[in-house]
Design a protein around this motif. Structure first.
Motif, PDB file in Angstrom:
ATOM      1  N   GLU A 101     -38.053 -30.399 -11.381  1.00 12.91           N
ATOM      2  CA  GLU A 101     -38.467 -29.440 -10.339  1.00 12.91           C
ATOM      3  C   GLU A 101     -38.572 -30.137  -8.989  1.00 12.91           C
ATOM      4  O   GLU A 101     -38.079 -29.644  -7.979  1.00 12.91           O
ATOM      5  N   LYS A 118     -31.290 -26.201 -11.337  1.00  9.32           N
ATOM      6  CA  LYS A 118     -32.401 -26.886 -12.020  1.00  9.32           C
ATOM      7  C   LYS A 118     -32.009 -27.388 -13.403  1.00  9.32           C
ATOM      8  O   LYS A 118     -32.402 -28.483 -13.807  1.00  9.32           O
ATOM      9  N   TYR A 154     -35.123 -31.309  -7.704  1.00  4.31           N
ATOM     10  CA  TYR A 154     -34.358 -30.136  -7.280  1.00  4.31           C
ATOM     11  C   TYR A 154     -34.859 -29.649  -5.921  1.00  4.31           C
ATOM     12  O   TYR A 154     -34.084 -29.402  -5.003  1.00  4.31           O
ATOM     13  N   GLN A 180     -30.875 -29.512  -4.615  1.00  3.89           N
ATOM     14  CA  GLN A 180     -30.496 -28.116  -4.787  1.00  3.89           C
ATOM     15  C   GLN A 180     -29.178 -27.763  -4.112  1.00  3.89           C
ATOM     16  O   GLN A 180     -28.534 -26.790  -4.476  1.00  3.89           O
TER      17      GLN A 180
END
Length: 202
Positions: free
Chosen positions: A10, A23, A13, A18
């Protein structure tokens, strides 16, 4: 995937990946890292072995420089976050990101320029030696002169980051002019297919 890995995915990302990965792909890269290191650390030797086995890279100088490009904190270990962030550019970077990455790989002494000597050293290392009557160093010197003629826009006998970037903008085939520092497309696709269950096209 463990809660700890999920949290790490998380964070990676959110902070840096991203643009290139979703993810689930970040989580898959974390798992790949853990599988490859097997409870140990990803040092230069293991990283070079991975570059060779997974991406068919063989040039010693360039593999060491790729290691240095991934090892952002210069601690001689590729951390999990350095692995994921490095692969995001190595496998899916934009032309601009790959241009910066390649320049950093080719700038052997880190002075902000690719010198005539650095070009010679890299080309000599990566070119296949052919038995000829001609001195192979002369042929390499000729290649260096051609590279400078084509890429050295400010004519100072070395390539600045700006020179390199402009040359790539005009001809992206020059991105790996001084040796392979990025994976071949088929190797990148095979790596992604293995770890993501699909490749960049799928």
């Amino acid at each position: 995937m463990s809660k700890k890995n999920h949290k790490a995915a998380e964070e990676l990302y959110r902070t840096s990946c991203q643009k290139h990965y979703n993810k689930l792909e970040v989580e898959a890269l974390i798992v790949s890292y853990q599988d490859l290191v097997g409870g140990s650390k990803m040092d230069r030797s293991l990283f070079r072995e991975i570059l060779h086995r997974k991406f068919n890279m063989t040039d010693d100088i360039l593999m060491d420089r790729v290691f240095k490009a991934f090892d952002k904190d210069s601690d001689s270990i590729i951390s999990m976050s350095e692995w994921v962030e490095g692969l995001s550019i190595f496998l899916r970077g934009t032309v601009e990101e790959k241009t910066d990455y390649a320049f950093n790989v080719y700038d052997l002494n880190g002075d902000g320029y690719i010198s005539r000597e650095e070009m010679f050293q890299m080309l000599k290392s990566c070119l296949i030696k052919q038995p000829t009557e001609e001195d192979p160093d002369e042929g390499i010197k000729d290649l260096v002169e051609m590279a400078l003629k084509k890429m050295d826009y400010d004519r100072d006998n070395r390539l600045s980051r700006a020179d390199f970037k402009k040359a790539i903008e005009e001809d992206d085939l020059l991105l790996e002019a001084f040796g392979p520092c990025l994976p071949e497309e088929k190797c990148a696709c095979a790596f992604e297919a293995k770890h993501f269950g699909h490749n960049r096209m799928g």
